[in-house]
Design a protein around this motif. Sequence first.
Motif, PDB file in Angstrom:
ATOM      1  N   LEU A 259       0.810  -1.217   0.000  1.00  0.00           N
ATOM      2  CA  LEU A 259       0.000   0.000   0.000  1.00  0.00           C
ATOM      3  C   LEU A 259       0.848   1.274   0.000  1.00  0.00           C
ATOM      4  N   SER A 260       2.133   1.154   0.326  1.00  0.00           N
ATOM      5  CA  SER A 260       3.026   2.311   0.285  1.00  0.00           C
ATOM      6  C   SER A 260       3.810   2.400  -1.020  1.00  0.00           C
ATOM      7  N   SER A 261       3.533   1.500  -1.948  1.00  0.00           N
ATOM      8  CA  SER A 261       4.324   1.399  -3.172  1.00  0.00           C
ATOM      9  C   SER A 261       3.736   2.214  -4.317  1.00  0.00           C
ATOM     10  N   ASP A 262       4.565   2.448  -5.342  1.00  0.00           N
ATOM     11  CA  ASP A 262       4.067   3.084  -6.558  1.00  0.00           C
ATOM     12  C   ASP A 262       3.177   2.131  -7.340  1.00  0.00           C
ATOM     13  N   THR A 263       3.390   0.822  -7.187  1.00  0.00           N
ATOM     14  CA  THR A 263       2.549  -0.161  -7.870  1.00  0.00           C
ATOM     15  C   THR A 263       1.100  -0.007  -7.425  1.00  0.00           C
ATOM     16  N   TRP A 264       0.872   0.046  -6.103  1.00  0.00           N
ATOM     17  CA  TRP A 264      -0.499   0.196  -5.628  1.00  0.00           C
ATOM     18  C   TRP A 264      -1.071   1.554  -6.018  1.00  0.00           C
ATOM     19  N   ALA A 265      -0.286   2.627  -5.891  1.00  0.00           N
ATOM     20  CA  ALA A 265      -0.799   3.961  -6.201  1.00  0.00           C
ATOM     21  C   ALA A 265      -1.315   4.023  -7.632  1.00  0.00           C
ATOM     22  N   ASN A 266      -0.555   3.468  -8.580  1.00  0.00           N
ATOM     23  CA  ASN A 266      -0.997   3.487  -9.970  1.00  0.00           C
ATOM     24  C   ASN A 266      -2.201   2.585 -10.196  1.00  0.00           C
ATOM     25  N   GLU A 267      -2.226   1.434  -9.502  1.00  0.00           N
ATOM     26  CA  GLU A 267      -3.355   0.509  -9.623  1.00  0.00           C
ATOM     27  C   GLU A 267      -4.637   1.168  -9.106  1.00  0.00           C
ATOM     28  N   ARG A 268      -4.558   1.782  -7.931  1.00  0.00           N
ATOM     29  CA  ARG A 268      -5.758   2.359  -7.324  1.00  0.00           C
ATOM     30  C   ARG A 268      -6.253   3.585  -8.092  1.00  0.00           C
ATOM     31  N   VAL A 269      -5.361   4.487  -8.457  1.00  0.00           N
ATOM     32  CA  VAL A 269      -5.772   5.704  -9.148  1.00  0.00           C
ATOM     33  C   VAL A 269      -6.341   5.383 -10.528  1.00  0.00           C
ATOM     34  N   SER A 270      -5.819   4.321 -11.165  1.00  0.00           N
ATOM     35  CA  SER A 270      -6.334   3.922 -12.476  1.00  0.00           C
ATOM     36  C   SER A 270      -7.785   3.466 -12.409  1.00  0.00           C
ATOM     37  N   ILE A 271      -8.193   2.945 -11.263  1.00  0.00           N
ATOM     38  CA  ILE A 271      -9.582   2.495 -11.103  1.00  0.00           C
ATOM     39  C   ILE A 271     -10.527   3.689 -11.046  1.00  0.00           C
ATOM     40  N   GLY A 272     -10.045   4.814 -10.490  1.00  0.00           N
ATOM     41  CA  GLY A 272     -10.833   6.031 -10.528  1.00  0.00           C
ATOM     42  C   GLY A 272     -11.224   6.582  -9.177  1.00  0.00           C
ATOM     43  N   GLY A 273     -11.526   7.892  -9.158  1.00  0.00           N
ATOM     44  CA  GLY A 273     -12.142   8.523  -8.013  1.00  0.00           C
ATOM     45  C   GLY A 273     -11.216   9.107  -6.965  1.00  0.00           C
ATOM     46  N   VAL A 274      -9.918   8.765  -6.965  1.00  0.00           N
ATOM     47  CA  VAL A 274      -9.007   9.252  -5.930  1.00  0.00           C
ATOM     48  C   VAL A 274      -7.678   9.654  -6.548  1.00  0.00           C
ATOM     49  N   ILE A 275      -6.862  10.341  -5.745  1.00  0.00           N
ATOM     50  CA  ILE A 275      -5.505  10.679  -6.149  1.00  0.00           C
ATOM     51  C   ILE A 275      -4.563  10.354  -4.998  1.00  0.00           C
ATOM     52  N   SER A 276      -3.272  10.503  -5.238  1.00  0.00           N
ATOM     53  CA  SER A 276      -2.260  10.249  -4.224  1.00  0.00           C
ATOM     54  C   SER A 276      -1.106  11.208  -4.443  1.00  0.00           C
ATOM     55  N   ALA A 277      -0.342  11.456  -3.380  1.00  0.00           N
ATOM     56  CA  ALA A 277       0.855  12.289  -3.475  1.00  0.00           C
ATOM     57  C   ALA A 277       2.103  11.444  -3.713  1.00  0.00           C
ATOM     58  N   ASN A 278       1.938  10.154  -4.000  1.00  0.00           N
ATOM     59  CA  ASN A 278       3.046   9.257  -4.299  1.00  0.00           C
ATOM     60  C   ASN A 278       3.746   9.725  -5.577  1.00  0.00           C
ATOM     61  N   ASN A 279       5.040  10.010  -5.489  1.00  0.00           N
ATOM     62  CA  ASN A 279       5.773  10.551  -6.628  1.00  0.00           C
ATOM     63  C   ASN A 279       6.008   9.524  -7.737  1.00  0.00           C
ATOM     64  N   GLY A 280       5.724   8.253  -7.447  1.00  0.00           N
ATOM     65  CA  GLY A 280       5.825   7.232  -8.479  1.00  0.00           C
ATOM     66  C   GLY A 280       4.539   7.074  -9.263  1.00  0.00           C
ATOM     67  N   LEU A 281       3.547   7.885  -8.960  1.00  0.00           N
ATOM     68  CA  LEU A 281       2.253   7.816  -9.631  1.00  0.00           C
ATOM     69  C   LEU A 281       2.294   8.603 -10.934  1.00  0.00           C
ATOM     70  N   ASP A 282       1.802   8.002 -12.007  1.00  0.00           N
ATOM     71  CA  ASP A 282       1.688   8.672 -13.294  1.00  0.00           C
ATOM     72  C   ASP A 282       0.394   9.489 -13.290  1.00  0.00           C
ATOM     73  N   PRO A 283       0.465  10.826 -13.355  1.00  0.00           N
ATOM     74  CA  PRO A 283      -0.760  11.637 -13.330  1.00  0.00           C
ATOM     75  C   PRO A 283      -1.764  11.239 -14.402  1.00  0.00           C
ATOM     76  N   ALA A 284      -1.278  10.693 -15.516  1.00  0.00           N
ATOM     77  CA  ALA A 284      -2.181  10.309 -16.596  1.00  0.00           C
ATOM     78  C   ALA A 284      -3.152   9.222 -16.172  1.00  0.00           C
ATOM     79  N   ASN A 285      -2.843   8.512 -15.086  1.00  0.00           N
ATOM     80  CA  ASN A 285      -3.727   7.450 -14.618  1.00  0.00           C
ATOM     81  C   ASN A 285      -4.960   7.989 -13.892  1.00  0.00           C
ATOM     82  N   ALA A 286      -4.962   9.259 -13.510  1.00  0.00           N
ATOM     83  CA  ALA A 286      -6.122   9.831 -12.831  1.00  0.00           C
ATOM     84  C   ALA A 286      -7.324   9.827 -13.769  1.00  0.00           C
ATOM     85  N   SER A 287      -8.503   9.692 -13.188  1.00  0.00           N
ATOM     86  CA  SER A 287      -9.717   9.511 -13.983  1.00  0.00           C
ATOM     87  C   SER A 287     -10.304  10.807 -14.508  1.00  0.00           C
ATOM     88  N   SER A 288      -9.696  11.952 -14.157  1.00  0.00           N
ATOM     89  CA  SER A 288     -10.252  13.218 -14.602  1.00  0.00           C
ATOM     90  C   SER A 288      -9.139  14.250 -14.739  1.00  0.00           C
TER      91      SER A 288
END
Length: 464
Positions: free
Chosen positions: A376-405
């Motif tokens: 849950l502290s990894s970039d893998t989870w952050a990208n997985e969760r944000v890709s599903i939609g509805g939330v964001i994270s401050a994890n620097n390993g997150l690709d902003p393009a994965n956000a749903s909006s």
Amino acid sequence: MRRSIIGPIAAIAAAGLVLAGCSSDGDDEPADDVTTSATGGSDDGGGGDVAAGCEDYADYGTHEGAAVELYGTISGVEADQLAESIVPFEDCTGIDVTYNGSDEFETEINIRVEGGNAPDLAIVPQPGLLQRVVGTGAVVAAPEAVAANVDEFWSEDWKNYGTVGTTFYAAPLMASVKGWVWYSPSEFEEKGYEVPTTWDEMMSLTETMAETGGEGANYKPWCIGFESGTATGWPGTDWIEDLVLRQHGPEAYDAWVAGDLEFTSDEIRQSFESFGEIALDSDYVNGGLGDSGSIVDTAFQEAGLEILNDSCSLHHQASFYEAQWPEGTNVAEDGDIWAFLTPNINADDPAAVTGGGEFVAAFNEEEPTQALQAFLSSDTWANERVSIGGVISANNGLDPANASSPIGQESIQILQGEDTIFRFDASDLMPAQVGSSAFWTSINDYVSGTPLDTVLSDIDNAWP
């Protein structure tokens, strides 16, 4: 503070999700918990070569037959999406993860700890509450894998929010960016309004709107709602926090949070007065809803919808408010609704934002618990969760393009910006007697007509 919004979002069905009406164990669980269980199994029987598709999960090991309970405040569609984001982890590790969500978390977590029925992991919604839970002595320090992830993917400030004393306990999870001002791009284009770049420009825009804006008799530039059940008032504290950070800077903000800069100080008084220039002006609020006194009785989820009724033009609320717009609303720069950040005082000031987030704390050192906490502290989870939609994270390993909006994408970029001054929601950092009690109730009193001297003194008097 981050609050769940029950809005018109279509639920995303996840394979393997099973909803049950009771908790996994213990009589201390609240009867109205929402229990979401996502179950998977490893194909490799535990050990041996990594199964196809499980390469990103190899470091978490295989734990066939293990079970981990994750407990928090998240409910509804967000709970389903959280469970969905964990399914690949379950499939590859053999760990059965059960998520239990309760809107009585703040009370129930203490009852469970005292009763010897603590969950394996808890998603704690505020740093102040994390400190109180750590104070029970039941929370264990974060393992090395979690600390390493946080050092790699999160800023030092975020790590500090999960640290109590000198011990790091809890990695950040999701986040929100506060201080968005929602508006109608078509109205701005039709009326020739420009998005303000400074606070003074926003006040000038407000004055112009009041003089030449909407056609209806009940039109006012701003619509504001503070009502949120037992938490009524928190949207008002968000206004003050935005202003303190922008008007007086991060050092003053930190001193205020620590209690070293009193509410009755000139700095905090100025921020209240600046908010009052909007909230207490009958020409500026409360579009389609009433006068200033209606702010306290108007649900925060509903206030901004008056923009769609042409009863107001501006609504101050966090990034997660996007979920509240009715189905079919086009949230885009050229759509039905868009937002700009509360402007800085000077156009050339560095980006300054307030926000909220959650933290994952563990109550034991068992390997399956540590594996999920690390995931849950990894970039893998952050990208997985944000890709599903509805939330964001401050994890620097997150690709902003994965956000749903687009708002989500912009919020992530703001959080990841090297020059962004970010500060956590002050009311969530202050002692509970202040942040989630006196501050909330006194901001309600302020918009209801209580003199500012009384409001500020009442909050100061609540400090322990």
